[in-house]
Design a protein around this motif. Structure first.
Motif, PDB file in Angstrom:
ATOM      1  N   ALA A 295       2.481   7.750   1.868  1.00  0.00           N
ATOM      2  CA  ALA A 295       3.862   8.231   1.753  1.00  0.00           C
ATOM      3  C   ALA A 295       4.848   7.066   1.846  1.00  0.00           C
ATOM      4  N   MET A 296       4.603   6.169   2.790  1.00  0.00           N
ATOM      5  CA  MET A 296       5.520   5.026   2.957  1.00  0.00           C
ATOM      6  C   MET A 296       5.480   4.121   1.737  1.00  0.00           C
ATOM      7  N   TRP A 298       4.672   4.852  -1.429  1.00  0.00           N
ATOM      8  CA  TRP A 298       5.331   5.470  -2.578  1.00  0.00           C
ATOM      9  C   TRP A 298       6.847   5.513  -2.375  1.00  0.00           C
ATOM     10  N   THR A 299       7.270   5.767  -1.152  1.00  0.00           N
ATOM     11  CA  THR A 299       8.714   5.773  -0.889  1.00  0.00           C
ATOM     12  C   THR A 299       9.315   4.406  -1.185  1.00  0.00           C
ATOM     13  N   VAL A 303      12.216   3.600  -3.972  1.00  0.00           N
ATOM     14  CA  VAL A 303      13.502   2.979  -3.623  1.00  0.00           C
ATOM     15  C   VAL A 303      13.722   1.726  -4.483  1.00  0.00           C
TER      16      VAL A 303
ATOM     17  N   ALA C  65      15.555  17.510  -0.024  1.00  0.00           N
ATOM     18  CA  ALA C  65      15.629  16.246  -0.756  1.00  0.00           C
ATOM     19  C   ALA C  65      16.457  16.385  -2.025  1.00  0.00           C
ATOM     20  N   TYR C  99      21.606   5.038  -0.427  1.00  0.00           N
ATOM     21  CA  TYR C  99      20.292   5.468   0.047  1.00  0.00           C
ATOM     22  C   TYR C  99      20.226   5.440   1.570  1.00  0.00           C
ATOM     23  N   LEU C 146      11.022  12.093   3.465  1.00  0.00           N
ATOM     24  CA  LEU C 146      11.318  10.735   3.020  1.00  0.00           C
ATOM     25  C   LEU C 146      10.832  10.512   1.600  1.00  0.00           C
ATOM     26  N   LEU C 147       9.597  10.941   1.337  1.00  0.00           N
ATOM     27  CA  LEU C 147       9.007  10.741   0.018  1.00  0.00           C
ATOM     28  C   LEU C 147       9.778  11.509  -1.039  1.00  0.00           C
ATOM     29  N   GLY C 150      13.105  10.117  -1.743  1.00  0.00           N
ATOM     30  CA  GLY C 150      12.978   8.939  -2.598  1.00  0.00           C
ATOM     31  C   GLY C 150      12.897   9.323  -4.061  1.00  0.00           C
TER      32      GLY C 150
END
Lengths: 315, 311, 216
Positions: A295-296, A298-299, A303, C65, C99, C146-147, C150
């Motif tokens: 998850a981190m 891909w995030t 970004v 989101a 963001y 979070l995902l 994004g």
């Protein structure tokens, strides 16, 4: 045929009884009455068969499918699913030796209700028979499979039925059934139930109702939910002839019958069933470390994609 | 740095029917530059090209010495912009808008912002969505001025404003000009407004720069001349010597009199008329608006002639 | 600048953020308390029903989101990004400010869910074999949020050109999918892609798995 005609037939049958009736003991009289009742049901079934709107639409081996016009569209898919379930669990066996017939009838109105009749062949009144209403067409296949399953359990003899008590519907999806069974096993509070979770096979056998307890104050046993799962696990392990071996063991002990079905020693069957069930238990909580890392990652990529653009502004 | 704005060969096709052609303009540092042109000539498009809002097909732009778009953030940090339409976040109040804007400009002058807010009668808790056109214009001016910019770019800032608001914002702008040596680049089609304070003028028409020169030169060099005896004279033809001025328009009046509108006039040019046998009856000044109109007319006639020659 | 951005973004999104926080706080409480009364009598059924409630966690994260990303960029989009383009910051820095300020908006939602999960499981008389996971579930929800934020933020911040390219690629994929179905019936390209995205290490893998506040 109308009810009035059925009534006349009834009287006719009565008149066909032996002219000389001696004094009979009550059990004998009850048996006669029972046989008369089943003959009437078979007769009614035949009259239903004689209903011109029900047509035979398919035969698969010893299975005959008939349907009224309103149920013909749903009949084919329902039959296919039944045949698949029948092959998987019972190796293609029938609830009666000469095969069985399924009749699907839809109600005259447009409310989409149906009636399923599953009757063993031949129609002598001695073959098993069951009937069930179904409210929605999408429930037809499940109801047919459940009805067939019930008849198969009944055909295995009183021992299996007594042990199963109220078996789960055969159409219940595997995952749902397995998870229900796993939850029941893992959350058991009795001493023997905890012992089964801990790995003591004797306790597993006790809580499954297969053997007497090995310890004092063992606590309760598992109900039909877990027992159904155990039965189906044995059938699945045993392959196509599993059901045949199970019914061939009757009227012996259930444990031996189930072990014969699985073609395994009883303890091996218990161990494999227990391991398969406990393997469903989540190893850790909702969050796995590799998932968190994914998850981190891909995030971060997303970004960066949002920030990228450089000279390509919003025009 | 001698130029606040400099474009070289700037070209941009906005649509199949309109394009900016080979635009090369120079706005000297410290100038009050009036960018004139009729509606639809490309003034706003040019400003958007200057500010990096559009990407040119050819040519280059420098803003306060910084190349656009590579040095745009550095240039915008010293540039105050009032665009042709409101661009602020309508859900904010006046105070919130000021606070947000100030966060991006280190040179922000909070004292002046407070004074201007009071002078413009802008209440802090008014939502931007509820402001009138005039109030929004005043707020945009306030935001642009209180950044203490070296360059102010104003796109049709007076359009649709009542005289009171116009007076207020012009007053604030002139205050700013008087206290700093900044540059003002103001576009408008209202010629008479710019005449009062601009010291440079650039005229645009149909995507091209027609002329760019100091205002005094533009004003003084445009004359309306009444003369006689010019029937047989065609300035620029082989039979006569080339005139030292630019003939913008020529009209026959009653009798033998004609009226010529010329650009680039100087007093000693009467000699040419004497040489051609033309008698000057009167030389009169043109105001900026008349000069602008005549200039455009002559430019369009010239463009038409060029197109006919090519065809 | 970040503080200024947080202020204006909170002003724009506060109603949405508060509503989502209330929903996030209520979800674990409702999912547990509704069924807990009958749970001791039938734990397997309770756990199976709780498994069904698990769908709402990633769904809420997705709604949060998308809603926040849309509202964050609404004013800029309506103004054709003119204000942002005239500010003395590069595009990437402006996007980063948006963001980071957006992450601040996610905080109350994640926090509310964590508090709700703790409240839902506190004071429960747990039978043996049953465990509660308020912290792990809240952490999983935060990661999903979070995902998904994004993804939604990247899409919402894209230029019209990039959005157009994205739509064209999607349209091309759907056309290929239909063509494959016509040429080879039974082949489902769309399902294959969706499955690949949802299986580790695909981007949607964090949304799968068990979303159980109470589990065995």
């Amino acid at each position: 045929m109308s009810d009035r005609a059925a009534g006349w037939w009834f009287l006719l049958l009565l008149s066909a009884a032996p002219a000389e009736v001696g004094a009979q003991p009550a059990p004998v009289w009850q048996d006669s009455a029972g046989r008369l009742r089943t003959r009437l049901e078979a007769l009614r079934d035949s009259m239903l068969q004689g209903d011109s709107t029900v047509e035979e639409i398919e035969r698969r081996g010893d299975l005959i499918l008939g349907a009224s016009p309103g149920s013909r569209a749903a009949a084919g898919p329902a039959l296919s699913r039944l045949v698949a379930a029948r092959e998987r669990w019972f190796g293609g066996a029938s609830p009666s030796p000469d095969g069985f017939r399924i009749v699907l009838r839809s109600a005259p109105s447009e409310d989409r209700t149906y009636t399923i009749v599953v009757a063993g062949l031949p129609d002598t009144g001695r073959a098993p028979r069951s009937e069930r209403p179904v409210l929605r067409s999408r429930q037809l296949a499940e109801s047919l499979i459940d009805l067939y399953g019930e008849m198969m359990y009944q055909s295995a003899g009183p021992g299996l039925l007594k042990w199963l008590d109220l078996p789960l519907p055969l159409s219940l999806p595997d995952q749902e059934r397995r998870y229900l069974a796993m939850y029941a096993v893992v959350t058991g509070t009795g001493r023997a139930q905890r012992g089964c979770v801990a790995g003591r096979l004797g306790d597993c056998a006790y809580v499954l109702g297969l053997r007497p307890p090995e310890t004092e104050a063992p606590g309760g046993a598992y109900g039909s939910l877990v027992r159904t799962d155990f039965l189906l696990a044995a059938l699945e392990l045993g392959g196509r002839d599993a059901w045949h071996r199970l019914t061939g063991s009757a009227p012996g002990p259930i444990e031996a019958a189930l072990a014969a079905a699985a073609d395994l020693p009883a303890d091996s069957l218990l161990a494999r069933w227990r391991e398969g069930l406990l393997a469903l238990r989540p190893a850790q909580g909702p969050l796995k470390s590799e998932i968190a890392a994914t998850a981190m990652a891909w995030t971060g990529l997303l970004v960066l994609a949002a920030l990228a653009g450089g000279r390509s502004r919003w025009r | 740095m001698t130029s606040a704005i400099e474009t070289t060969g700037l070209s941009y096709r906005a649509s199949p029917n309109f394009a900016i052609h080979d635009l090369s303009l120079t706005v000297p540092a410290g100038a009050l530059y009036g960018f004139l042109g009729p509606n639809g000539c490309g003034k706003t498009t040019t400003i958007r090209l200057l500010l990096g809002l559009l990407r040119p097909d050819a040519g280059s732009v420098r803003l306060l010495g910084e190349p656009v778009p590579q040095g745009l953030p550095a240039a915008l940090a010293r540039t105050g912009v009032v665009p042709d339409r409101p661009h602020l976040h309508p859900y904010l109040t006046v105070a919130e808008s000021l606070a947000f804007h100030a966060a991006f400009y280190p040179a922000w002058d909070p004292g002046w912002a407070t004074r201007l807010q009071r002078d413009f009668l802008l209440e802090s808790d008014r939502k931007l969505a509820g402001l009138s056109k005039g109030e929004m214009a005043k707020l945009m001016f306030l935001l642009a001025l209180c950044q203490r910019p070296d360059l102010l770019i104003l796109d049709e800032p007076m359009d649709g404003l009542d005289p009171v608001v116009r007076r207020d914002v012009l007053g604030a702008m002139l205050d700013y000009v008087s206290t700093r040596t900044g540059t003002v680049f103001i576009s408008s089609h209202l010629v008479h407004e710019l005449e009062r304070f601009c010291d440079w003028v650039g005229v645009m028409d149909a995507g091209r720069l027609v002329v760019e020169l100091p205002m005094a030169e533009f004003r003084s060099g445009n004359k309306r001349i009444r003369l006689s005896g010019a029937d047989t004279v065609e300035p620029g033809r082989a039979s006569s010597s080339p005139p030292p001025f630019t003939l913008l328009a020529r009209e026959r009046d009653s009798g033998a009199l004609e009226t010529w509108v010329v650009r680039g006039w100087e007093p000693q040019m009467t000699g040419w008329f004497e040489q051609e046998g033309i008698v000057i009856r009167e030389v009169a000044d043109l105001d900026l608006e008349d000069g602008f109109v005549e200039l455009l007319r002559a430019f369009r006639v010239g463009e038409q002639a060029q197109r006919s020659d090519h065809a | 600048m970040l503080e200024a951005m947080i202020r204006i973004q909170w002003k724009a999104c506060r109603h949405v953020a508060i509503a989502l926080a209330v929903a996030a706080g209520a979800l674990p409480i409702v999912s547990v308390r509704v069924g807990w009364r009958g749970a001791e009598a039938n734990l397997p059924r309770f756990l199976t029903e709780l498994q069904l409630w698990g769908f709402f966690y990633p769904a809420l994260a997705a709604v949060a989101a998308v809603a926040l990303a849309a509202v964050i960029w609404l004013s800029d989009r309506r103004g054709h990004h003119l204000y942002a383009l005239l500010l003395p910051v590069p595009r990437w820095r402006y996007v980063l400010l948006r963001y980071l300020a957006g992450l601040v908006l996610l905080l109350p939602i994640g926090l509310a869910l964590w508090l709700g999960a703790v409240a839902a499981t506190s004071g429960l008389d747990l039978p043996p074999g049953i465990r509660v996971f308020p912290h792990a579930l809240a952490a999983k929800f935060a990661l999903a949020l979070l995902l998904l934020f994004g993804i939604a933020f990247a899409a919402a911040s894209a230029s019209p050109r990039a959005t157009g390219i994205g739509f064209r690629v999607l349209g091309l994929f759907l056309a290929v999918h239909v063509a494959v179905i016509l040429l080879r019936p039974g082949t489902n390209l769309l399902w294959t892609v969706v499955t690949a995205l949802g299986v580790w290490p695909g981007p949607l893998a964090p949304l799968g798995g068990r979303w159980m506040l109470i589990d065995v």
